[in-house]
Write a protein that holds these residues in place. Structure first.
Motif, PDB file in Angstrom:
ATOM      1  N   ALA A  75       0.957  -1.239   0.075  1.00 44.81           N
ATOM      2  CA  ALA A  75       0.036  -0.002  -0.007  1.00 44.81           C
ATOM      3  C   ALA A  75       0.941   1.345  -0.087  1.00 44.81           C
ATOM      4  CB  ALA A  75      -0.904  -0.036   1.171  1.00 44.81           C
ATOM      5  N   GLU A  76       1.870   1.321   0.794  1.00 42.30           N
ATOM      6  CA  GLU A  76       2.732   2.491   1.058  1.00 42.30           C
ATOM      7  C   GLU A  76       3.371   2.786  -0.356  1.00 42.30           C
ATOM      8  OE1 GLU A  76       2.711  -0.049   3.134  1.00 42.30           O
ATOM      9  OE2 GLU A  76       2.392   0.626   5.172  1.00 42.30           O
ATOM     10  N   GLY A  77       3.872   1.680  -1.169  1.00 43.31           N
ATOM     11  CA  GLY A  77       4.750   1.652  -2.393  1.00 43.31           C
ATOM     12  C   GLY A  77       3.616   2.053  -3.338  1.00 43.31           C
ATOM     13  N   ALA A  78       2.631   1.699  -3.433  1.00 44.66           N
ATOM     14  CA  ALA A  78       1.546   2.012  -4.611  1.00 44.66           C
ATOM     15  C   ALA A  78       1.211   3.320  -4.398  1.00 44.66           C
ATOM     16  CB  ALA A  78       0.491   0.945  -4.216  1.00 44.66           C
ATOM     17  N   ALA A  79       1.073   4.080  -3.363  1.00 46.89           N
ATOM     18  CA  ALA A  79       0.754   5.144  -3.064  1.00 46.89           C
ATOM     19  C   ALA A  79       1.922   6.156  -3.572  1.00 46.89           C
ATOM     20  CB  ALA A  79       0.526   5.715  -1.479  1.00 46.89           C
ATOM     21  N   GLN A  80       3.106   5.734  -3.362  1.00 41.22           N
ATOM     22  CA  GLN A  80       4.344   6.667  -3.723  1.00 41.22           C
ATOM     23  C   GLN A  80       4.314   6.412  -5.201  1.00 41.22           C
ATOM     24  OE1 GLN A  80       7.938   5.940  -1.814  1.00 41.22           O
ATOM     25  NE2 GLN A  80       6.752   4.734  -0.401  1.00 41.22           N
ATOM     26  N   ALA A  81       3.926   5.195  -5.849  1.00 41.33           N
ATOM     27  CA  ALA A  81       3.917   5.224  -7.503  1.00 41.33           C
ATOM     28  C   ALA A  81       2.845   5.891  -7.940  1.00 41.33           C
ATOM     29  CB  ALA A  81       4.017   3.643  -7.920  1.00 41.33           C
ATOM     30  N   ALA A  82       1.920   5.633  -7.418  1.00 45.01           N
ATOM     31  CA  ALA A  82       0.454   6.547  -8.046  1.00 45.01           C
ATOM     32  C   ALA A  82       0.665   8.119  -8.159  1.00 45.01           C
ATOM     33  CB  ALA A  82      -0.831   6.213  -7.159  1.00 45.01           C
ATOM     34  N   ALA A  83       1.566   8.634  -6.962  1.00 44.86           N
ATOM     35  CA  ALA A  83       1.761  10.210  -6.732  1.00 44.86           C
ATOM     36  C   ALA A  83       2.734  10.552  -7.834  1.00 44.86           C
ATOM     37  CB  ALA A  83       2.309  10.428  -5.674  1.00 44.86           C
ATOM     38  N   VAL A  84       3.964   9.561  -8.171  1.00 46.74           N
ATOM     39  CA  VAL A  84       4.818   9.875  -9.182  1.00 46.74           C
ATOM     40  C   VAL A  84       4.090   9.778 -10.305  1.00 46.74           C
ATOM     41  CG1 VAL A  84       6.963   9.166 -10.053  1.00 46.74           C
ATOM     42  CG2 VAL A  84       6.839   9.255  -7.585  1.00 46.74           C
ATOM     43  N   GLY A  85       3.368   8.914 -10.809  1.00 50.66           N
ATOM     44  CA  GLY A  85       2.848   8.474 -11.943  1.00 50.66           C
ATOM     45  C   GLY A  85       1.825   9.610 -12.441  1.00 50.66           C
ATOM     46  N   GLY A  86       1.373  10.458 -11.823  1.00 49.95           N
ATOM     47  CA  GLY A  86       0.471  11.618 -12.087  1.00 49.95           C
ATOM     48  C   GLY A  86       1.236  12.870 -12.549  1.00 49.95           C
ATOM     49  N   ALA A  87       2.509  12.811 -12.392  1.00 50.76           N
ATOM     50  CA  ALA A  87       3.227  14.181 -12.673  1.00 50.76           C
ATOM     51  C   ALA A  87       3.119  14.349 -14.229  1.00 50.76           C
ATOM     52  CB  ALA A  87       4.706  13.975 -12.235  1.00 50.76           C
ATOM     53  N   ILE A 110       7.077  13.836  -1.857  1.00 52.58           N
ATOM     54  CA  ILE A 110       7.773  13.849  -3.155  1.00 52.58           C
ATOM     55  C   ILE A 110       8.943  14.952  -3.248  1.00 52.58           C
ATOM     56  CG2 ILE A 110       7.934  14.185  -5.659  1.00 52.58           C
ATOM     57  CD1 ILE A 110       5.213  12.594  -5.531  1.00 52.58           C
ATOM     58  N   SER A 111      10.144  14.531  -3.650  1.00 58.43           N
ATOM     59  CA  SER A 111      11.283  15.526  -3.654  1.00 58.43           C
ATOM     60  C   SER A 111      11.300  16.038  -5.212  1.00 58.43           C
ATOM     61  CB  SER A 111      12.727  15.048  -3.041  1.00 58.43           C
ATOM     62  OG  SER A 111      12.695  14.526  -1.779  1.00 58.43           O
ATOM     63  N   LEU A 112      11.337  17.292  -5.336  1.00 51.74           N
ATOM     64  CA  LEU A 112      11.363  17.847  -6.652  1.00 51.74           C
ATOM     65  C   LEU A 112      12.446  18.804  -6.807  1.00 51.74           C
ATOM     66  CD1 LEU A 112       9.503  17.919  -9.529  1.00 51.74           C
ATOM     67  CD2 LEU A 112       8.453  19.922  -8.468  1.00 51.74           C
ATOM     68  N   GLU A 113      13.095  18.530  -7.756  1.00 53.09           N
ATOM     69  CA  GLU A 113      14.454  19.557  -8.078  1.00 53.09           C
ATOM     70  C   GLU A 113      14.069  20.850  -7.934  1.00 53.09           C
ATOM     71  OE1 GLU A 113      16.967  19.548 -11.893  1.00 53.09           O
ATOM     72  OE2 GLU A 113      17.913  18.379 -10.552  1.00 53.09           O
ATOM     73  N   LEU A 147       7.490  17.940 -15.554  1.00 53.80           N
ATOM     74  CA  LEU A 147       8.053  17.977 -14.033  1.00 53.80           C
ATOM     75  C   LEU A 147       8.637  16.722 -13.844  1.00 53.80           C
ATOM     76  CD1 LEU A 147       5.404  19.916 -12.131  1.00 53.80           C
ATOM     77  CD2 LEU A 147       7.461  20.559 -12.707  1.00 53.80           C
ATOM     78  N   ARG A 148       8.173  15.585 -14.237  1.00 58.89           N
ATOM     79  CA  ARG A 148       8.532  14.083 -14.004  1.00 58.89           C
ATOM     80  C   ARG A 148       9.934  13.954 -14.039  1.00 58.89           C
ATOM     81  NH1 ARG A 148       5.177   9.542 -16.658  1.00 58.89           N
ATOM     82  NH2 ARG A 148       3.720  10.717 -15.856  1.00 58.89           N
ATOM     83  N   GLU A 149      10.906  14.484 -14.908  1.00 60.90           N
ATOM     84  CA  GLU A 149      12.420  14.291 -14.988  1.00 60.90           C
ATOM     85  C   GLU A 149      12.858  15.021 -13.818  1.00 60.90           C
ATOM     86  OE1 GLU A 149      14.239  15.047 -18.533  1.00 60.90           O
ATOM     87  OE2 GLU A 149      13.051  13.334 -19.606  1.00 60.90           O
ATOM     88  N   ARG A 150      12.035  16.003 -13.180  1.00 67.14           N
ATOM     89  CA  ARG A 150      12.824  16.784 -11.989  1.00 67.14           C
ATOM     90  C   ARG A 150      12.475  16.098 -10.576  1.00 67.14           C
ATOM     91  NH1 ARG A 150      10.106  22.578 -12.409  1.00 67.14           N
ATOM     92  NH2 ARG A 150      11.311  22.639 -10.335  1.00 67.14           N
ATOM     93  N   ILE A 151      11.775  14.871 -10.586  1.00 60.84           N
ATOM     94  CA  ILE A 151      11.525  13.913  -9.304  1.00 60.84           C
ATOM     95  C   ILE A 151      12.737  13.551  -8.801  1.00 60.84           C
ATOM     96  CG2 ILE A 151       9.835  12.398  -8.201  1.00 60.84           C
ATOM     97  CD1 ILE A 151       7.809  13.352 -10.015  1.00 60.84           C
ATOM     98  N   THR A 152      13.290  13.517  -7.740  1.00 59.52           N
ATOM     99  CA  THR A 152      14.365  12.830  -7.518  1.00 59.52           C
ATOM    100  C   THR A 152      14.182  11.778  -6.522  1.00 59.52           C
ATOM    101  OG1 THR A 152      14.754  14.444  -5.557  1.00 59.52           O
ATOM    102  CG2 THR A 152      15.903  14.913  -7.883  1.00 59.52           C
ATOM    103  N   ALA A 153      13.220  11.676  -5.683  1.00 59.97           N
ATOM    104  CA  ALA A 153      12.765  10.527  -4.815  1.00 59.97           C
ATOM    105  C   ALA A 153      11.395  10.732  -4.391  1.00 59.97           C
ATOM    106  CB  ALA A 153      13.565  10.645  -3.728  1.00 59.97           C
ATOM    107  N   ALA A 154      10.841   9.651  -3.905  1.00 54.31           N
ATOM    108  CA  ALA A 154       9.519   9.590  -3.198  1.00 54.31           C
ATOM    109  C   ALA A 154       9.525   8.707  -1.861  1.00 54.31           C
ATOM    110  CB  ALA A 154       8.446   8.988  -4.139  1.00 54.31           C
ATOM    111  N   GLU A 155       8.773   9.151  -0.864  1.00 46.99           N
ATOM    112  CA  GLU A 155       8.975   8.224   0.182  1.00 46.99           C
ATOM    113  C   GLU A 155       7.655   8.351   1.007  1.00 46.99           C
ATOM    114  OE1 GLU A 155      11.095  10.444   3.588  1.00 46.99           O
ATOM    115  OE2 GLU A 155      11.356  11.995   2.317  1.00 46.99           O
ATOM    116  N   TRP A 156       7.366   7.472   1.949  1.00 50.04           N
ATOM    117  CA  TRP A 156       6.275   7.498   2.706  1.00 50.04           C
ATOM    118  C   TRP A 156       6.570   7.784   4.265  1.00 50.04           C
ATOM    119  CZ3 TRP A 156       1.246   6.801   1.803  1.00 50.04           C
ATOM    120  CH2 TRP A 156       0.245   6.585   2.978  1.00 50.04           C
ATOM    121  N   ASP A 157       5.945   8.730   4.548  1.00 48.42           N
ATOM    122  CA  ASP A 157       6.180   9.336   5.968  1.00 48.42           C
ATOM    123  C   ASP A 157       4.868   9.907   6.635  1.00 48.42           C
ATOM    124  OD1 ASP A 157       6.713  10.598   8.532  1.00 48.42           O
ATOM    125  OD2 ASP A 157       8.297  12.086   7.504  1.00 48.42           O
ATOM    126  N   PRO A 158       4.100   8.946   7.608  1.00 48.46           N
ATOM    127  CA  PRO A 158       2.779   9.075   7.955  1.00 48.46           C
ATOM    128  C   PRO A 158       2.999  10.568   8.927  1.00 48.46           C
ATOM    129  CG  PRO A 158       3.607   7.044   8.357  1.00 48.46           C
ATOM    130  CD  PRO A 158       4.765   7.637   8.003  1.00 48.46           C
TER     131      PRO A 158
END
Length: 238
Positions: free
Chosen positions: A155-167, A189-192, A171-182
């Motif tokens: 679930a945590e990974g799927a949420a990260q992938a879905a968030a990145v995938g909607g970019a 999401i870290s965006l350059e 902007l997508r090439e400027r995404i450097t990382a995604a993480e899950w932090d309650p």
């Protein structure tokens, strides 16, 4: 007059019987012809597959054995490639006498995750995509909370992938990382060149990215984060 009427009746019955006989013969001929070797599939052309192409070609060719271009079992063809996570769906076009063109719609990689110590591409809908090369790619990594089970992100990974995938593409090439932090609401999401982006869950990610673009266009100062977890009420702070 009575004999003439009777003759007309007999004539009409004969015509009707003839029409029915012709229809039955034509239907029988079509049923024979559609499974005839004259229209047997002897060529399968696959378009749209960029990963696992040889294996997908082989699976579809094998599945088409015994089919004709007038009697294509599309469900059987779809089942033959259902084991390839990169295949989202297929479309089939038959061209008599013997050619099938199968168009593959692929799940495209949007990020990468560690699976048994190796990097693997993942799609926006949470599938691990073997066959896509990640080395040297700009696919952003998901964090260690993004676990994988039976080829799917948790679930945590799927949420990260879905968030990145909607970019959006720009902007997508400027995404450097995604993480899950309650503690920060979920997906971060870290965006350059931008504050950290807090997405909450992965739902409505395209709408949330629209909010990101809107906020970044009018932002003042240097806030630590932009929160678009409720995209209609995006806020910045820190």
């Amino acid at each position: 007059m009575r004999n003439r009427s009777r003759s007309r009746f007999v004539w009409r019955r004969r015509v009707l019987a003839g029409v029915i006989l012709i229809a039955v013969l034509m239907a029988g001929y079509f049923l024979w012809f559609r499974d005839s070797s004259l229209v047997a599939v002897d060529e399968v052309e696959v378009e749209g597959a960029t990963a696992n192409q040889d294996q997908i070609d082989a699976a579809l060719t094998q599945a088409s054995d015994g089919m004709t271009t007038l009697n294509v079992d599309e469900e059987a063809l779809a089942r033959s490639v259902s084991g390839f996570p990169t295949v989202a769906s297929i479309g089939v076009d038959a061209s008599p006498p013997g050619k099938l063109t199968v168009t593959v719609s692929e799940r495209l990689p949007v990020a990468q995750v560690k699976v048994d110590g190796e990097s693997a591409a993942v799609s926006a809908d949470g599938y691990v995509l073997p066959g896509f090369e990640t080395e040297g790619s700009k696919l952003p990594p998901l964090d260690e909370d993004a676990g994988v089970d039976a080829g799917l992100l948790n679930a945590e990974g799927a949420a990260q992938a879905a968030a990145v995938g909607g970019a959006p593409e720009e902007l997508r090439e400027r995404i450097t990382a995604a993480e899950w932090d309650p503690e920060r609401g979920g997906v971060v999401i870290s965006l350059e060149g931008a504050p950290e982006l807090r997405f909450g869950d992965g739902e409505r990610s395209d709408v949330k990215w629209e909010a990101v673009v809107s906020v970044l266009a009018r932002i003042e100062g240097a806030p630590a984060y932009v929160d678009v977890s409720v995209p209609d009420r995006a806020v910045s702070g820190g």
